[in-house]
Design an enzyme around this catalytic site. Structure first.
Site, PDB file in Angstrom:
ATOM      1  NE  ARG A 148       0.160   3.603  -3.884  1.00 53.40           N
ATOM      2  CZ  ARG A 148      -1.152   3.609  -3.730  1.00 53.40           C
ATOM      3  NH1 ARG A 148      -1.680   3.196  -2.600  1.00 53.40           N
ATOM      4  NH2 ARG A 148      -1.942   4.066  -4.679  1.00 53.40           N
ATOM      5  CB  THR A 155       3.876  -4.580  -5.709  1.00 50.38           C
ATOM      6  OG1 THR A 155       4.641  -3.378  -5.468  1.00 50.38           O
ATOM      7  CG2 THR A 155       4.513  -5.363  -6.843  1.00 50.38           C
ATOM      8  CG  ASP A 189      -0.486  10.575  -7.596  1.00 47.37           C
ATOM      9  OD1 ASP A 189      -0.102   9.412  -7.789  1.00 47.37           O
ATOM     10  OD2 ASP A 189       0.257  11.473  -7.139  1.00 47.37           O
ATOM     11  CG  ASP A 236       0.703  12.448 -10.704  1.00 44.24           C
ATOM     12  OD1 ASP A 236       1.932  12.613 -10.813  1.00 44.24           O
ATOM     13  OD2 ASP A 236       0.131  11.375 -10.947  1.00 44.24           O
TER      14      ASP A 236
HETATM   15  O1  LIG Z   1      -0.033   4.553   1.859  1.00 42.21           O
HETATM   16  P1  LIG Z   1       0.499   4.141   0.529  1.00 42.21           P
HETATM   17  O2  LIG Z   1      -0.340   3.082  -0.123  1.00 42.21           O
HETATM   18  O3  LIG Z   1       1.945   3.769   0.568  1.00 42.21           O
HETATM   19  O4  LIG Z   1       0.330   5.386  -0.461  1.00 42.21           O
HETATM   20  C1  LIG Z   1       0.639   6.677  -0.069  1.00 42.21           C
HETATM   21  C2  LIG Z   1       1.846   7.178  -0.804  1.00 42.21           C
HETATM   22  O5  LIG Z   1       1.520   7.409  -2.197  1.00 42.21           O
HETATM   23  C3  LIG Z   1       1.827   8.757  -2.541  1.00 42.21           C
HETATM   24  O6  LIG Z   1       3.124   8.898  -2.988  1.00 42.21           O
HETATM   25  P2  LIG Z   1       3.589   8.363  -4.434  1.00 42.21           P
HETATM   26  O7  LIG Z   1       4.037   6.944  -4.349  1.00 42.21           O
HETATM   27  O8  LIG Z   1       2.534   8.661  -5.431  1.00 42.21           O
HETATM   28  O9  LIG Z   1       4.903   9.217  -4.711  1.00 42.21           O
HETATM   29  P3  LIG Z   1       5.026  10.753  -5.114  1.00 42.21           P
HETATM   30  O10 LIG Z   1       4.858  11.535  -3.843  1.00 42.21           O
HETATM   31  O11 LIG Z   1       6.398  10.851  -5.662  1.00 42.21           O
HETATM   32  O12 LIG Z   1       3.960  11.057  -6.127  1.00 42.21           O
HETATM   33  C4  LIG Z   1       1.640   9.478  -1.221  1.00 42.21           C
HETATM   34  O13 LIG Z   1       2.220  10.770  -1.224  1.00 42.21           O
HETATM   35  C5  LIG Z   1       2.243   8.516  -0.235  1.00 42.21           C
HETATM   36  O14 LIG Z   1       3.648   8.620  -0.101  1.00 42.21           O
HETATM   37  O1  LIG Z   2      -5.299   8.199  -3.060  1.00 42.66           O
HETATM   38  C1  LIG Z   2      -4.050   8.158  -3.092  1.00 42.66           C
HETATM   39  C2  LIG Z   2      -3.334   7.011  -2.712  1.00 42.66           C
HETATM   40  C3  LIG Z   2      -1.980   7.037  -2.760  1.00 42.66           C
HETATM   41  N1  LIG Z   2      -1.350   8.162  -3.167  1.00 42.66           N
HETATM   42  C4  LIG Z   2      -2.022   9.274  -3.523  1.00 42.66           C
HETATM   43  O2  LIG Z   2      -1.411  10.293  -3.885  1.00 42.66           O
HETATM   44  N2  LIG Z   2      -3.370   9.238  -3.479  1.00 42.66           N
HETATM   45 MG   LIG Z   3       2.286  10.190  -6.457  1.00 40.27          MG
END
Ligand SMILES: O=P(O)(O)OC[C@H]1O[C@H](OP(=O)(O)OP(=O)(O)O)[C@H](O)[C@@H]1O
Ligand SMILES: O=c1cc[nH]c(=O)[nH]1
Ligand SMILES: [Mg+2]
Length: 209
Positions: free
Chosen positions: A104, A108, A200, A203
């Site tokens: 994400r 944006t 997150d 993370d």
């Molecule tokens: O519903 P949304 O607003 O799209 O957010 C949710 C997304 O955000 C996080 O991933 P992230 O983008 O942090 O990627 P990562 O798993 O690589 O940390 C999570 O694991 C989802 O994929």
């Molecule tokens: O709360 C949140 C939202 C998006 N992605 C995450 O990992 N946590």
């Molecule tokens: Mg993430």
């Protein structure tokens, strides 16, 4: 309209409660992601069709049951979904695994696609897309659109924590996909994080912050 199942099992609520705490270690958090995914998967697979099969016990021949058809495929959304998939594979070791890479954009909040690799017979399989967090719903919705564009139809979505905003968007965009949620939280904050949430997920699983 999607069937939305919010898990109310005490074991799931207990484990998610530990995951939410900021003092929970990376190792403990990672283990809990996979345990809660297993528990949600137990419910999400409840309606899989069964077929009769003749077997022999040490005593007699009998009819047992096995999961019918072309079996299953787990699809983690990278990165954070990977550990959910590992948990589910403990329950369904013969499932195939596809991967969808999306992150994400933190400015944006739009999903950015970077990878997709599915088994060649994926459209014949029952697909379980997994991602711990359904926040705005943009990532999960984009992942499922990507799979549908490849001709895949039998899709379920599993997450650990969802915001009402994400559930609303996802079920509007994919009314044919059933959703299984560990806990439904209150809302999103101004940065698109789920409140109270757990931070997150990626993370916390990989210790990258
Ligand atoms: O519903 P949304 O607003 O799209 O957010 C949710 C997304 O955000 C996080 O991933 P992230 O983008 O942090 O990627 P990562 O798993 O690589 O940390 C999570 O694991 C989802 O994929
Ligand atoms: O709360 C949140 C939202 C998006 N992605 C995450 O990992 N946590
Ligand atoms: Mg993430």
């Amino acid at each position: 309209m999607s069937k939305v199942t919010i898990m109310n099992h005490p074991l799931i609520q207990h484990k998610i409660g530990i995951m939410r705490r900021k003092t929970t270690s990376t190792k403990e958090f990672r283990d809990l992601v996979s345990e809660v995914a297993m528990l949600i998967c137990y419910e999400a697979t409840r309606e899989l069709p069964l077929a009769d099969i003749e077997i022999e016990t040490p005593l007699v021949k009998t009819i047992a049951q096995e999961i019918a058809g072309k079996k299953l495929c787990i699809v983690p959304i990278l990165r954070a979904g990977l550990h959910m998939a590992d948990g589910i594979l403990n329950l369904i070791p013969n499932a195939k695994v596809g991967h969808v890479g999306l992150y994400r954009n933190e400015e944006t909040l739009e999903p950015v696609e970077y990878f997709c690799k599915m088994p060649s017979d994926a459209e014949e399989r029952e697909i379980f897309v997994v991602d711990p967090m359904l926040a705005t719903g943009g990532s999960a919705s984009a992942a499922i659109t990507l799979l549908k564009n490849k001709g895949i139809a039998k899709i379920h979505f599993l997450c650990l924590i969802a915001a009402p905003e994400g559930v609303k968007r996802f079920t509007k965009e994919h009314p044919d996909v059933d959703v299984y949620i560990g806990a439904l939280d209150e809302r999103l904050d101004e940065r698109g994080y789920i409140l109270p949430g757990l931070g997150d997920a990626g993370d916390r699983i990989y210790g990258t912050k």
